[in-house]
Write a protein that holds these residues in place. Structure first.
Motif, PDB file in Angstrom:
ATOM      1  N   GLY A   1       0.812  -1.212   0.000  1.00 59.82           N
ATOM      2  CA  GLY A   1       0.000   0.000   0.000  1.00 59.82           C
ATOM      3  C   GLY A   1       0.840   1.253   0.000  1.00 59.82           C
ATOM      4  O   GLY A   1       2.063   1.212  -0.167  1.00 59.82           O
ATOM      5  N   PHE A   2       0.156   2.372   0.192  1.00 61.88           N
ATOM      6  CA  PHE A   2       0.831   3.666   0.251  1.00 61.88           C
ATOM      7  C   PHE A   2      -0.037   4.644   1.023  1.00 61.88           C
ATOM      8  O   PHE A   2      -1.232   4.410   1.232  1.00 61.88           O
ATOM      9  CB  PHE A   2       1.143   4.212  -1.154  1.00 61.88           C
ATOM     10  N   ALA A   3       0.571   5.736   1.457  1.00 66.65           N
ATOM     11  CA  ALA A   3      -0.152   6.745   2.233  1.00 66.65           C
ATOM     12  C   ALA A   3       0.604   8.065   2.162  1.00 66.65           C
ATOM     13  O   ALA A   3       1.813   8.073   1.926  1.00 66.65           O
ATOM     14  CB  ALA A   3      -0.298   6.287   3.690  1.00 66.65           C
ATOM     15  N   PRO A   4      -0.099   9.175   2.388  1.00 65.27           N
ATOM     16  CA  PRO A   4      -1.552   9.318   2.338  1.00 65.27           C
ATOM     17  C   PRO A   4      -2.062   9.077   0.904  1.00 65.27           C
ATOM     18  O   PRO A   4      -1.358   9.389  -0.059  1.00 65.27           O
ATOM     19  CB  PRO A   4      -1.794  10.775   2.752  1.00 65.27           C
ATOM     20  N   ALA A   5      -3.240   8.541   0.780  1.00 66.61           N
ATOM     21  CA  ALA A   5      -3.766   8.178  -0.536  1.00 66.61           C
ATOM     22  C   ALA A   5      -3.918   9.387  -1.458  1.00 66.61           C
ATOM     23  O   ALA A   5      -3.738   9.278  -2.664  1.00 66.61           O
ATOM     24  CB  ALA A   5      -5.109   7.467  -0.380  1.00 66.61           C
ATOM     25  N   ASP A   6      -4.246  10.561  -0.869  1.00 66.56           N
ATOM     26  CA  ASP A   6      -4.469  11.749  -1.702  1.00 66.56           C
ATOM     27  C   ASP A   6      -3.172  12.490  -2.042  1.00 66.56           C
ATOM     28  O   ASP A   6      -3.170  13.362  -2.913  1.00 66.56           O
ATOM     29  CB  ASP A   6      -5.453  12.704  -1.034  1.00 66.56           C
ATOM     30  N   ASP A   7      -2.080  12.158  -1.380  1.00 63.00           N
ATOM     31  CA  ASP A   7      -0.775  12.766  -1.661  1.00 63.00           C
ATOM     32  C   ASP A   7       0.314  11.791  -1.219  1.00 63.00           C
ATOM     33  O   ASP A   7       0.979  12.009  -0.212  1.00 63.00           O
ATOM     34  CB  ASP A   7      -0.634  14.106  -0.927  1.00 63.00           C
TER      35      ASP A   7
END
Length: 199
Positions: free
Chosen positions: A160-166
């Motif tokens: 996964g990755f974070a933050p999803a919006d940036d």
């Protein structure tokens, strides 16, 4: 099965399977996407969901997650982001480098939305709480395997990755013999993402 082995394999190879990656100070063991004859429909179907003869390293899967976060671009892997003094002053930053586009930005956005849903749809469940406040996107995985023909406790995966919006951080976690992906690997990932983002 309708896609067939050739298309599945070609797409996997766009993400780095069956390739040797070398980056700054790092060489990544080749991940393998299998080649099956059309007669092996069951194995072809299983390979499409990451089973059968597919083998992947955590670094490969981190690069897959990062490609989705980076609008489809595969980045050159590096070990070091920047060099700092003991007081925290940056001495030198290392340039990031796009190797190539694995998928279009439009398709990356579709996958990203699905990955956001994997985490958001489980809010309130035992493992999703570790992602509270992180705005993560991710995908669980369960790697079945056998030893001497006997089923073993599967490996638990989460990417996964974070933050999803940036997106700032991409991750891949495998817990050997950890069970399904929504158990240990997801919980470890949530804690690591929080730490990486200073939460």
């Amino acid at each position: 099965m309708e896609l067939g082995n050739d298309k599945l394999k070609a797409t996997a190879e766009k993400f780095g399977f069956n390739q040797n990656f070398r980056g700054s100070g790092i060489s990544i063991e080749k991940s393998r996407f299998p080649e099956y004859d059309d007669a092996y429909e069951g194995l072809i179907a299983q390979s499409g969901i990451g089973q059968a003869g597919l083998l992947a390293t955590p670094m490969e899967m981190a690069m897959v997650a990062a490609a989705v976060a980076n609008e489809g671009d595969i980045m050159k892997p590096t070990i070091i982001k920047e060099i700092k003094t003991s007081s925290g002053k940056t001495v030198r930053g290392l340039n990031t480098e796009v190797l190539y586009e694995a998928i279009s930005p439009e398709n990356a956005a579709i996958i990203k939305d699905y990955m956001i849903g994997v985490v958001q749809d489980r809010i309130g469940t035992s493992w999703s709480n570790v992602f509270n406040g992180v705005n993560a996107a991710g995908k669980t995985g369960t790697a079945d395997y056998q030893v001497d023909g006997k089923d073993q406790v599967p490996h638990s995966w989460f990417i996964g990755f974070a933050p999803a919006d940036d997106p700032q951080v991409a991750i891949a976690v495998i817990v050997e013999n950890g069970g399904t992906g929504s158990t240990l690997a997801a919980q470890v990932s949530g804690k690591v993402l929080k730490a990486a983002l200073g939460q």
